[in-house]
Motif scaffolding. Sequence first.
Motif, short mmCIF file in Angstrom:
data_model
loop_
_atom_site.label_atom_id
_atom_site.label_comp_id
_atom_site.label_asym_id
_atom_site.label_seq_id
_atom_site.Cartn_x
_atom_site.Cartn_y
_atom_site.Cartn_z
N ILE A 194 0.84 -1.20 0.00
CA ILE A 194 0.00 0.00 0.00
C ILE A 194 0.87 1.25 0.00
O ILE A 194 0.63 2.20 -0.76
N LEU B 227 -2.36 7.70 -4.13
CA LEU B 227 -3.63 7.05 -3.89
C LEU B 227 -4.74 8.06 -3.56
O LEU B 227 -4.56 8.96 -2.77
N ILE B 228 -5.88 7.83 -4.21
CA ILE B 228 -7.07 8.65 -3.97
C ILE B 228 -8.15 7.75 -3.38
O ILE B 228 -8.47 6.70 -3.93
N SER B 229 -8.68 8.14 -2.24
CA SER B 229 -9.76 7.36 -1.63
C SER B 229 -11.00 7.46 -2.50
O SER B 229 -11.42 8.55 -2.91
N VAL B 230 -11.60 6.31 -2.83
CA VAL B 230 -12.79 6.29 -3.68
C VAL B 230 -13.90 5.54 -2.96
O VAL B 230 -13.67 4.67 -2.13
N LEU C 230 -12.80 -0.29 2.07
CA LEU C 230 -11.88 0.84 1.87
C LEU C 230 -11.21 0.64 0.52
O LEU C 230 -10.51 -0.35 0.31
N TYR C 231 -11.43 1.59 -0.40
CA TYR C 231 -10.89 1.49 -1.75
C TYR C 231 -10.04 2.71 -2.06
O TYR C 231 -10.36 3.84 -1.66
N TRP C 232 -8.95 2.47 -2.83
CA TRP C 232 -8.11 3.56 -3.30
C TRP C 232 -7.78 3.35 -4.77
O TRP C 232 -7.63 2.21 -5.23
N SER D 31 -5.07 4.62 -7.92
CA SER D 31 -3.81 5.27 -8.25
C SER D 31 -3.85 5.70 -9.72
O SER D 31 -3.73 4.86 -10.61
N TYR E 286 -6.06 -0.29 -8.64
CA TYR E 286 -7.21 -0.18 -7.73
C TYR E 286 -6.93 -1.14 -6.59
O TYR E 286 -6.78 -2.35 -6.80
N GLY F 290 -7.61 -2.21 -2.20
CA GLY F 290 -8.58 -2.02 -1.13
C GLY F 290 -8.61 -3.15 -0.14
O GLY F 290 -7.88 -4.15 -0.25
#
Length: 344
Positions: free
Chosen positions: A14, A20-23, A51-53, A55, A61, A63
Amino acid sequence: MNKKILHSNVQKHIDAFTDLISVEFHGAWGRRKDTFPEAHMEHQNVIRTPLYWFSPSTGSYIGLWQFSDAHFTTGKAVQEMTLATLIDDVTGELAHRVLNTPNRPPHINFTVNLNIRRNGESPQARIFYFAATMVTVTERKIVLECLLFDALSGAKLMTARAVYVSVSVANIPMLADKPEPNDFNAGGQLPSLSGPATRYLSTEELGNLSQVMNFLPHGIIEHTYGWVDVKIGRLAVLLSFGKDMCGPPSYVHGGVLATVLDNVAALLFSAVTGATSPSTIALERDVRYHKGMPIESQNVVIDAAVENTSSDQITIVAQLLHNSQLCTTLRAIFLFPKSISSKL
């Protein structure tokens, strides 16, 4: 979720991402209560909101999924096809993010192939880490790879490869555009077979199939009747899909289709080999999606047969048909339990 509990290798993976953008869970598809993961997993508190991120620089993707202990008592593993369904879900989300650019007309991405290979097991795992990345991308097709780990032990559990095609929304018949249910849900009939080793499936067997996944109530999918013939290695069953089973709008979730096929294949494996359910281990599953399955479809046929056997494994092919049209195919390779293979 406290990241301090994650295995060091998972945490390093991670931390290797710098953008990383939280989605949001289902942020790409849009939050809809009729999708299978939300209706039967998140809203029933089977799984905490994931919890997903994302890039942007790597097109990755990642999580975490955390399952509730209340639904999985000690020793009860999270079903592999539950994880495969979520893999299908998140790779679909990544495909959407990559292929649906702001300047492009709205598209929906359909899975055409999902191949999942088992790398290990971790029956006590409740927190899972996935990492999905792009392999190849064209205007209408994307190939993705997804790795799945036990987030606490770091054990690698699955390697998946998914292929999606992108179809313009304007070219997809939505449920509102379809004929009345009595027309398109007419369904089909089971192939007839009457041999000395043919028997009808028991009420218990049909009930177990109707549960779909081991945290769901029985009857979530109705299995009307079916038969099995252990001599020729074949099993057929008639089923009907209920509500809240969506993946793409108006269509049954690809992971659900794969799971009902896998359950029938596993039942045939047990019938042919005498293996009990906990001993049923699938080394590899390959799912091909030929045609979408409309939600609430009735009288759907699954026809499964043993394709070949060896000293330590058996390959079973299961087909899902609606109105005599092939919709989905599963080819599963099962390993014989040692207690059985030693007698062959």
